[in-house]
Enzyme design. Structure first.
Site, PDB file in Angstrom:
ATOM      1  N   TYR A 141      91.632 101.558  54.491  1.00 26.90           N
ATOM      2  CA  TYR A 141      92.906 101.632  54.575  1.00 26.90           C
ATOM      3  C   TYR A 141      93.808 102.408  53.524  1.00 26.90           C
ATOM      4  O   TYR A 141      94.278 103.283  54.094  1.00 26.90           O
ATOM      5  CB  TYR A 141      93.625 100.188  54.857  1.00 26.90           C
ATOM      6  CG  TYR A 141      94.975 100.337  55.250  1.00 26.90           C
ATOM      7  CD1 TYR A 141      95.561 100.555  56.646  1.00 26.90           C
ATOM      8  CD2 TYR A 141      96.024  99.919  54.183  1.00 26.90           C
ATOM      9  CE1 TYR A 141      96.761 100.320  56.769  1.00 26.90           C
ATOM     10  CE2 TYR A 141      97.453  99.906  54.470  1.00 26.90           C
ATOM     11  CZ  TYR A 141      97.541  99.776  55.800  1.00 26.90           C
ATOM     12  OH  TYR A 141      99.180 100.042  56.092  1.00 26.90           O
ATOM     13  N   LYS A 173      95.688 106.206  54.381  1.00 25.00           N
ATOM     14  CA  LYS A 173      97.171 106.011  54.116  1.00 25.00           C
ATOM     15  C   LYS A 173      97.393 107.444  52.956  1.00 25.00           C
ATOM     16  O   LYS A 173      98.305 108.015  52.953  1.00 25.00           O
ATOM     17  CB  LYS A 173      97.673 104.624  53.714  1.00 25.00           C
ATOM     18  CG  LYS A 173      97.757 103.818  54.696  1.00 25.00           C
ATOM     19  CD  LYS A 173      98.687 104.462  55.834  1.00 25.00           C
ATOM     20  CE  LYS A 173      98.820 103.309  56.903  1.00 25.00           C
ATOM     21  NZ  LYS A 173      99.624 103.847  58.266  1.00 25.00           N
TER      22      LYS A 173
HETATM   23  P1  NAI Z   1     101.291  95.993  63.633  1.00 25.41           P
HETATM   24  O1  NAI Z   1      99.734  95.685  63.795  1.00 25.41           O
HETATM   25  O2  NAI Z   1     102.247  95.086  64.301  1.00 25.41           O
HETATM   26  O3  NAI Z   1     101.531  97.499  64.336  1.00 25.41           O
HETATM   27  C1  NAI Z   1     100.538  98.606  64.532  1.00 25.41           C
HETATM   28  C2  NAI Z   1     100.842  99.082  65.825  1.00 25.41           C
HETATM   29  O4  NAI Z   1      99.868 100.176  66.292  1.00 25.41           O
HETATM   30  C3  NAI Z   1     100.470  97.933  66.837  1.00 25.41           C
HETATM   31  O5  NAI Z   1     101.450  97.955  67.922  1.00 25.41           O
HETATM   32  C4  NAI Z   1      99.039  98.531  67.508  1.00 25.41           C
HETATM   33  O6  NAI Z   1      98.899  97.999  68.892  1.00 25.41           O
HETATM   34  C5  NAI Z   1      99.414  99.908  67.449  1.00 25.41           C
HETATM   35  N1  NAI Z   1      98.164 100.631  67.475  1.00 25.41           N
HETATM   36  C6  NAI Z   1      97.150 100.558  66.877  1.00 25.41           C
HETATM   37  N2  NAI Z   1      96.073 101.629  67.296  1.00 25.41           N
HETATM   38  C7  NAI Z   1      96.807 102.360  68.196  1.00 25.41           C
HETATM   39  C8  NAI Z   1      96.153 103.460  69.143  1.00 25.41           C
HETATM   40  N3  NAI Z   1      95.139 103.724  68.877  1.00 25.41           N
HETATM   41  N4  NAI Z   1      97.372 104.098  69.841  1.00 25.41           N
HETATM   42  C9  NAI Z   1      98.415 103.435  70.042  1.00 25.41           C
HETATM   43  N5  NAI Z   1      98.813 102.534  69.291  1.00 25.41           N
HETATM   44  C10 NAI Z   1      97.985 101.838  68.469  1.00 25.41           C
HETATM   45  O7  NAI Z   1     101.344  96.300  62.284  1.00 25.41           O
HETATM   46  P2  NAI Z   1     102.928  96.896  61.619  1.00 25.41           P
HETATM   47  O8  NAI Z   1     103.060  96.014  60.202  1.00 25.41           O
HETATM   48  O9  NAI Z   1     103.952  96.853  62.472  1.00 25.41           O
HETATM   49  O10 NAI Z   1     102.303  98.369  60.977  1.00 25.41           O
HETATM   50  C11 NAI Z   1     103.207  99.593  61.506  1.00 25.41           C
HETATM   51  C12 NAI Z   1     102.625 100.832  60.825  1.00 25.41           C
HETATM   52  O11 NAI Z   1     103.359 100.416  59.515  1.00 25.41           O
HETATM   53  C13 NAI Z   1     101.278 101.057  60.328  1.00 25.41           C
HETATM   54  O12 NAI Z   1     100.901 101.967  60.327  1.00 25.41           O
HETATM   55  C14 NAI Z   1     101.038 100.193  59.162  1.00 25.41           C
HETATM   56  O13 NAI Z   1      99.680 100.895  58.429  1.00 25.41           O
HETATM   57  C15 NAI Z   1     102.358 100.429  58.193  1.00 25.41           C
HETATM   58  N6  NAI Z   1     102.584  99.638  57.219  1.00 25.41           N
HETATM   59  C16 NAI Z   1     102.866  98.442  57.479  1.00 25.41           C
HETATM   60  C17 NAI Z   1     103.194  97.525  56.367  1.00 25.41           C
HETATM   61  C18 NAI Z   1     103.088  96.149  56.552  1.00 25.41           C
HETATM   62  O14 NAI Z   1     103.436  95.264  55.374  1.00 25.41           O
HETATM   63  N7  NAI Z   1     103.526  95.301  57.753  1.00 25.41           N
HETATM   64  C19 NAI Z   1     103.277  97.896  55.197  1.00 25.41           C
HETATM   65  C20 NAI Z   1     102.745  99.481  54.901  1.00 25.41           C
HETATM   66  C21 NAI Z   1     102.834 100.380  56.049  1.00 25.41           C
END
Ligand code: NAI
Length: 259
Positions: free
Chosen positions: A163, A167
């Site tokens: 991961y 990033k």
């Molecule tokens: P989450 O798991 O709720 O959201 C990720 C979304 O991406 C999900 O809706 C998932 O279905 C979608 N996804 C995964 N593979 C996919 C694909 N092949 N095509 C389309 N959609 C796909 O997690 P969250 O926390 O909302 O993460 C959103 C972004 O923020 C990610 O890029 C994550 O790495 C980043 N992030 C999150 C943090 C946190 O603390 N929640 C901190 C830093 C970054």
């Protein structure tokens, strides 16, 4: 058009209202939050995700509030699907949010898991940005792309080698694309959240280990999705018109914690 009560007391960010804004991974977490935020700011939101029914529910709720939102099935690891979606939608603004995380000791990381993380977090982000820019470059108004990275792209923690590497690649990709596409009026920036409290990690952060982690954050708090609102809108709006290739960190000071 947004219902007056939805936009009341919210700043209006120039360049957002009336624009077409596409969000990937909008079925949950930050993606759903970003899609809602942009709709509240008057954008015509296209909320995309692999699971169409999840974004349908989100958009039905937004439409009931008088906001402009439409759902679309989109897997960012399917290049032909991504290109077709971008050709049809022609977004002005893109939030490259979809991502997967994985946690395990590096010695146990399988090739399949590494591929999955790279496919979504690096290749998926690139494919979405490239397909969006291919359309934006032909418009005088250009466009703005925000790649959602992480503070783990700049520093490391245990058990997140794949991961963190992905990033880090998003940050460097952001700079490379910003350089190449500035001439087309396309801005590309990264948004790097620190740890954000969501339904999924609430229990961990209530635990002793979670509390110890929070004590290492200079501001002694976790992030909340709404902490990202101003920074995201700045990167997408005309108020950020000279910003490109930037990494906007929103982490309560976690990256500058004492060594
Ligand atoms: P989450 O798991 O709720 O959201 C990720 C979304 O991406 C999900 O809706 C998932 O279905 C979608 N996804 C995964 N593979 C996919 C694909 N092949 N095509 C389309 N959609 C796909 O997690 P969250 O926390 O909302 O993460 C959103 C972004 O923020 C990610 O890029 C994550 O790495 C980043 N992030 C999150 C943090 C946190 O603390 N929640 C901190 C830093 C970054």
């Amino acid at each position: 058009m947004p219902h007056p009560q939805d936009t009341q007391h919210r700043p209006i960010w120039p360049g957002i209202a009336g624009s077409i804004a596409l969000v990937t991974g909008a079925s949950s977490g930050l993606g759903a939050h970003f899609a809602t935020l942009l709709a509240e700011q008057g954008a015509q939101v296209v909320a995309t995700a692999r699971r169409l029914e999840r974004v349908e529910t989100l958009c039905t709720g937004l439409q009931a509030r008088g906001l402009a939102a439409r759902p679309m099935a989109l897997d960012v690891t399917a290049p032909a699907e991504v290109r077709a979606a971008m050709a049809e939608i022609a977004p002005d603004l893109v939030v490259n949010n979809a991502g997967v995380s994985h946690s395990c000791p590096a010695l146990e990381l399988t090739s399949e898991t590494l591929d999955a993380v790279i496919d979504t977090n690096i290749k998926g982000v690139f494919t979405v940005a490239q397909a969006a820019a291919a359309n934006m470059r032909h418009r005088a108004s250009g466009g703005a792309i925000v790649n959602v990275a992480s503070i783990l792209g700049s520093r490391v923690a245990g058990q997140v080698a794949a991961y963190a590497a992905s990033k880090g690649a998003v940050l460097q990709m952001t700079r490379a694309l910003a350089l190449e596409w500035a001439r087309h009026g396309i801005r590309v920036n990264a948004l790097s959240p620190g740890y954000i409290e969501t339904d999924l990690n609430q229990d961990f952060f209530a635990s002793d280990a979670g509390q110890a982690l929070i004590r290492r954050v200079p501001m002694r708090r976790l992030g909340r999705p709404e902490d990202l609102d101003g920074p995201l809108l700045l990167l997408l709006s005309d108020l950020g018109r000279a910003m490109t290739g930037a990494d906007l960190v929103v982490d309560g000071g976690h990256l500058v914690s004492s060594l």
